[in-house]
Design a protein around this motif. Structure first.
Motif: not given
Length: 142
Positions: A25, A28-29, A52, A54, A63, A65-66, A74, A126
């Motif tokens: 996570w 990715l952020c 969520e 966003k 996009c 993330l959840y 994602f 991604i």
């Protein structure tokens, strides 16, 4: 967002999804924030997710993330023009992303592609999807 909604801390997300997934996570952020200057919004995650997170700019979502227990997702929503570009570049994407793309539901606002990530293997796909949706707007330091 409800009055009782509390923005989660990084510790809250880590304990919810697990330490290993939290590292994915966080990576990715970092990848998104390294390329895009965006407004970041926390919200409740609806029926399927707890939270969520966003990324938006100018009223348009890049996009989201959840997070839920032991899992994180994602999502990117691609409109018609973006789908045409993706389909032209189809062979550049991994088989897994091609399958996710093919099976994604199309709604009035676009095709909703959800990834449930377990590792960083799909990050290059991604990145490519995000660049089709919106060119990076952050000045990279050389």
């Amino acid at each position: 967002m409800g009055k009782d909604f509390q923005i989660p801390t990084s510790e809250t997300i880590e304990s919810l999804i697990g330490k290993g997934l939290y590292q994915i996570w966080d990576a990715l952020c970092f990848l998104i924030e390294h390329k895009y200057e965006m407004e970041r919004l926390w919200n409740n995650g609806g029926r399927k997710w707890k939270y969520e997170y966003k990324y938006r700019r100018g009223g348009k979502t890049l996009c989201a993330l959840y997070a839920k227990e032991n899992s994180f997702g994602f999502m990117v929503i691609v409109g018609k023009g973006e789908r045409d570009k993706i389909e032209k570049q189809r062979e550049l994407f991994s088989k897994e992303v091609q399958t996710l793309y093919d099976e994604a539901t199309v709604y009035h606002d676009g095709k909703w592609i959800m990834f449930e990530l377990r590792n960083a293997e799909l990050f290059s796909d991604i990145e490519r999807l995000l660049e089709i949706k919106r060119l990076p707007n952050r000045k990279l330091l050389s």
